[in-house]
Scaffold this motif. Structure first.
Motif, PDB file in Angstrom:
ATOM      1  N   VAL A  46      80.577  21.960  21.422  1.00  0.00           N
ATOM      2  CA  VAL A  46      79.266  21.335  21.197  1.00  0.00           C
ATOM      3  C   VAL A  46      79.397  19.811  21.273  1.00  0.00           C
ATOM      4  CG1 VAL A  46      77.415  20.991  19.525  1.00  0.00           C
ATOM      5  CG2 VAL A  46      78.377  23.272  19.868  1.00  0.00           C
ATOM      6  N   ASP A  47      80.427  19.268  20.631  1.00  0.00           N
ATOM      7  CA  ASP A  47      80.632  17.819  20.653  1.00  0.00           C
ATOM      8  C   ASP A  47      80.890  17.307  22.065  1.00  0.00           C
ATOM      9  OD1 ASP A  47      80.313  17.821  17.916  1.00  0.00           O
ATOM     10  OD2 ASP A  47      82.456  17.713  17.466  1.00  0.00           O
ATOM     11  N   ALA A  48      81.417  18.180  22.926  1.00  0.00           N
ATOM     12  CA  ALA A  48      81.660  17.792  24.315  1.00  0.00           C
ATOM     13  C   ALA A  48      80.400  17.880  25.176  1.00  0.00           C
ATOM     14  CB  ALA A  48      82.756  18.667  24.920  1.00  0.00           C
ATOM     15  N   GLY A  49      79.288  18.323  24.571  1.00  0.00           N
ATOM     16  CA  GLY A  49      78.021  18.326  25.288  1.00  0.00           C
ATOM     17  C   GLY A  49      77.565  19.671  25.816  1.00  0.00           C
ATOM     18  N   TYR A  50      78.100  20.746  25.249  1.00  0.00           N
ATOM     19  CA  TYR A  50      77.749  22.078  25.728  1.00  0.00           C
ATOM     20  C   TYR A  50      77.013  22.879  24.654  1.00  0.00           C
ATOM     21  CZ  TYR A  50      80.846  20.973  29.571  1.00  0.00           C
ATOM     22  OH  TYR A  50      81.415  20.369  30.654  1.00  0.00           O
ATOM     23  N   ARG A  51      76.257  23.854  25.119  1.00  0.00           N
ATOM     24  CA  ARG A  51      75.649  24.861  24.252  1.00  0.00           C
ATOM     25  C   ARG A  51      76.534  26.094  24.322  1.00  0.00           C
ATOM     26  NH1 ARG A  51      70.482  28.249  26.425  1.00  0.00           N
ATOM     27  NH2 ARG A  51      70.210  29.721  24.701  1.00  0.00           N
ATOM     28  N   ILE A  52      76.935  26.621  23.184  1.00  0.00           N
ATOM     29  CA  ILE A  52      77.783  27.796  23.187  1.00  0.00           C
ATOM     30  C   ILE A  52      77.007  29.017  22.709  1.00  0.00           C
ATOM     31  CG2 ILE A  52      79.999  26.606  22.975  1.00  0.00           C
ATOM     32  CD1 ILE A  52      79.852  27.327  19.959  1.00  0.00           C
ATOM     33  N   VAL A  53      77.284  30.120  23.355  1.00  0.00           N
ATOM     34  CA  VAL A  53      76.700  31.419  23.015  1.00  0.00           C
ATOM     35  C   VAL A  53      77.874  32.368  22.806  1.00  0.00           C
ATOM     36  CG1 VAL A  53      75.139  33.260  23.731  1.00  0.00           C
ATOM     37  CG2 VAL A  53      74.734  30.903  24.512  1.00  0.00           C
ATOM     38  N   TYR A  54      77.899  33.064  21.676  1.00  0.00           N
ATOM     39  CA  TYR A  54      79.008  33.963  21.386  1.00  0.00           C
ATOM     40  C   TYR A  54      78.464  35.209  20.702  1.00  0.00           C
ATOM     41  CZ  TYR A  54      78.766  31.167  17.021  1.00  0.00           C
ATOM     42  OH  TYR A  54      78.348  30.504  15.900  1.00  0.00           O
ATOM     43  N   PHE A  55      79.182  36.315  20.813  1.00  0.00           N
ATOM     44  CA  PHE A  55      78.601  37.594  20.426  1.00  0.00           C
ATOM     45  C   PHE A  55      79.686  38.588  20.034  1.00  0.00           C
ATOM     46  CE2 PHE A  55      79.716  37.812  24.832  1.00  0.00           C
ATOM     47  CZ  PHE A  55      80.028  39.133  25.118  1.00  0.00           C
ATOM     48  N   ASP A  56      79.272  39.647  19.373  1.00  0.00           N
ATOM     49  CA  ASP A  56      80.155  40.781  19.095  1.00  0.00           C
ATOM     50  C   ASP A  56      80.121  41.728  20.284  1.00  0.00           C
ATOM     51  OD1 ASP A  56      80.777  39.925  16.493  1.00  0.00           O
ATOM     52  OD2 ASP A  56      79.095  41.019  15.604  1.00  0.00           O
ATOM     53  N   ASN A  57      81.303  42.049  20.821  1.00  0.00           N
ATOM     54  CA  ASN A  57      81.376  43.078  21.861  1.00  0.00           C
ATOM     55  C   ASN A  57      80.925  44.428  21.313  1.00  0.00           C
ATOM     56  OD1 ASN A  57      82.553  41.794  24.260  1.00  0.00           O
ATOM     57  ND2 ASN A  57      84.358  41.453  22.975  1.00  0.00           N
ATOM     58  N   ARG A  58      80.581  45.343  22.197  1.00  0.00           N
ATOM     59  CA  ARG A  58      80.278  46.705  21.757  1.00  0.00           C
ATOM     60  C   ARG A  58      81.466  47.276  20.981  1.00  0.00           C
ATOM     61  NH1 ARG A  58      79.497  50.724  26.725  1.00  0.00           N
ATOM     62  NH2 ARG A  58      78.029  49.110  27.441  1.00  0.00           N
ATOM     63  N   ASP A  59      81.159  48.065  19.980  1.00  0.00           N
ATOM     64  CA  ASP A  59      82.171  48.700  19.132  1.00  0.00           C
ATOM     65  C   ASP A  59      82.883  47.712  18.219  1.00  0.00           C
ATOM     66  OD1 ASP A  59      82.257  51.461  19.028  1.00  0.00           O
ATOM     67  OD2 ASP A  59      83.535  51.691  20.781  1.00  0.00           O
ATOM     68  N   ALA A  60      82.311  46.513  18.023  1.00  0.00           N
ATOM     69  CA  ALA A  60      82.904  45.532  17.113  1.00  0.00           C
ATOM     70  C   ALA A  60      81.798  44.791  16.379  1.00  0.00           C
ATOM     71  CB  ALA A  60      83.782  44.545  17.872  1.00  0.00           C
ATOM     72  N   GLY A  61      82.108  44.344  15.169  1.00  0.00           N
ATOM     73  CA  GLY A  61      81.162  43.538  14.420  1.00  0.00           C
ATOM     74  C   GLY A  61      79.862  44.267  14.148  1.00  0.00           C
ATOM     75  N   LEU A  62      78.753  43.593  14.462  1.00  0.00           N
ATOM     76  CA  LEU A  62      77.427  44.139  14.206  1.00  0.00           C
ATOM     77  C   LEU A  62      76.729  44.607  15.473  1.00  0.00           C
ATOM     78  CD1 LEU A  62      76.177  41.547  11.543  1.00  0.00           C
ATOM     79  CD2 LEU A  62      77.514  43.638  11.211  1.00  0.00           C
ATOM     80  N   THR A  63      77.453  44.621  16.584  1.00  0.00           N
ATOM     81  CA  THR A  63      76.908  45.157  17.835  1.00  0.00           C
ATOM     82  C   THR A  63      77.044  46.675  17.830  1.00  0.00           C
ATOM     83  OG1 THR A  63      77.142  43.148  19.145  1.00  0.00           O
ATOM     84  CG2 THR A  63      77.349  45.205  20.345  1.00  0.00           C
ATOM     85  N   PHE A  64      76.316  47.323  18.714  1.00  0.00           N
ATOM     86  CA  PHE A  64      76.195  48.780  18.663  1.00  0.00           C
ATOM     87  C   PHE A  64      77.544  49.485  18.771  1.00  0.00           C
ATOM     88  CE2 PHE A  64      76.047  47.862  23.208  1.00  0.00           C
ATOM     89  CZ  PHE A  64      76.707  48.925  23.803  1.00  0.00           C
ATOM     90  N   GLU A  65      77.609  50.641  18.154  1.00  0.00           N
ATOM     91  CA  GLU A  65      78.821  51.451  18.134  1.00  0.00           C
ATOM     92  C   GLU A  65      78.644  52.673  19.014  1.00  0.00           C
ATOM     93  OE1 GLU A  65      81.951  53.295  14.863  1.00  0.00           O
ATOM     94  OE2 GLU A  65      79.952  52.675  14.228  1.00  0.00           O
ATOM     95  N   CYS A  66      79.720  53.040  19.694  1.00  0.00           N
ATOM     96  CA  CYS A  66      79.713  54.280  20.462  1.00  0.00           C
ATOM     97  C   CYS A  66      80.186  55.407  19.555  1.00  0.00           C
ATOM     98  CB  CYS A  66      80.633  54.166  21.672  1.00  0.00           C
ATOM     99  SG  CYS A  66      80.125  52.865  22.817  1.00  0.00           S
ATOM    100  N   ASP A  67      79.531  56.542  19.624  1.00  0.00           N
ATOM    101  CA  ASP A  67      79.847  57.617  18.683  1.00  0.00           C
ATOM    102  C   ASP A  67      80.790  58.666  19.273  1.00  0.00           C
ATOM    103  OD1 ASP A  67      78.134  58.808  20.456  1.00  0.00           O
ATOM    104  OD2 ASP A  67      76.576  59.278  18.987  1.00  0.00           O
ATOM    105  N   ALA A  68      81.316  58.433  20.466  1.00  0.00           N
ATOM    106  CA  ALA A  68      82.229  59.388  21.083  1.00  0.00           C
ATOM    107  C   ALA A  68      83.581  59.373  20.372  1.00  0.00           C
ATOM    108  CB  ALA A  68      82.417  59.066  22.558  1.00  0.00           C
TER     109      ALA A  68
END
Length: 297
Positions: A46-68
């Protein structure tokens, strides 16, 4: 809570920086969540002048889980030598589609992609299958899937397996700290200055060992990507440490040999981690690389 419903399921993401700034999409590694990104790295972008977007991959964190049903540890061990030994529930290319769905949601035509470990493999599929969405690639501690890449030693594999299957909170936290220290190498204690600092907060936010097994199946079953990577013309940076026990630096050297437009940076004393003392160097290399690429907004 910033979530959206992708075509595949609910995804958690976050952002920092001005929405008018050039975007960087951060893609993390095996089992990692947004809380595993050090603030010094995020704020450095951010200090270098960028906007950062970051996320939980599937099956991790609060992103959707696969039930297989997840694969077993013995099946995954077999897949180290024979990728066809395990049948993945989803692929790395599917996970790349998740990232593209996030870009669609936030209204971005594309972004500079920074991928760590498994995240670097996902980023490769973004470049292979969605090249117009990728302004540049920065691949940390990753590989091409070349079968000649040296495999991690038995103590590394054992530590990873133990951290996944430990049944109680205390046992899981202790095992993960042990594995993070091992992966981080001998020069920096991961539990003091690396992502091992985040073990407790990550466990309490979301503990999904079956998701880690399914992500591992996606990695190990993927095989050799070199024939597809040779057609990727996107400006790329492969960055690796000299003491990475999980993904040998051969992986990044092979990326630099395979990708037509790729630079290589090797960092002394860096293991498979993001330790605070080396974050300024990591930031410098990535920001310099991204800054050399002209990208659309």
């Amino acid at each position: 809570m910033p979530v959206f419903k992708s075509p595949f399921g609910k995804m958690f993401f976050d952002q920092r920086g001005s929405r008018a700034a050039p975007p960087i999409l951060l893609v993390h590694g095996l089992g990692c969540q947004v809380v595993h990104w050090p603030d010094s790295l995020l704020d450095g972008f951010v200090d270098a002048g960028y906007r950062i977007v970051y996320f939980d991959n599937r099956d991790a964190g609060l992103t959707f889980e696969c039930d297989a049903q997840p694969p077993s540890i013995p099946e995954l061990l077999q897949a180290l030598d024979n990728p066809s030994a395990v049948e993945p529930v989803y692929t790395l290319a599917d996970m790349a589609n998740d990232a593209v769905a996030l870009l669609d949601h936030i209204g971005q035509s594309g972004a500079h992609i920074v991928g760590v470990s498994m995240g670097g493999m996902i980023a490769q599929y973004m470049a292979i299958n969605h090249p117009k969405r990728v302004f540049s690639l920065s691949l940390l501690m990753s590989s091409t899937g070349n079968p000649d890449t040296p495999q991690p030693g038995p103590e590394v594999v054992g530590a990873l397996a133990t951290s996944i299957v430990s049944p109680t909170r205390d046992e899981s936290i202790e095992a993960t700290r042990k594995s993070d220290r091992l992966f981080g190498g001998p020069h920096y204690d991961s539990c003091e200055v690396g992502i091992g600092r985040f073990v407790e907060s990550a466990y309490d936010r979301s503990n999904r060992p079956n998701g880690v097994l399914r992500q591992l199946a996606a990695i190990l079953s993927d095989g050799d990507r070199r024939s597809r990577l040779r057609d990727v013309q996107i400006p790329s940076l492969a960055l690796h440490g000299t003491v990475d026990p999980l993904v040998d630096q051969f992986g990044s050297r092979d990326l630099a040999d395979t990708l037509p437009n790729c630079q290589l940076r090797i960092i002394e004393n860096l293991g498979h981690d993001l330790p605070e003392p080396l974050i300024p160097r990591i930031l410098q290399d990535i920001v310099q690389h991204i800054g050399s690429v002209e990208a659309a907004r």
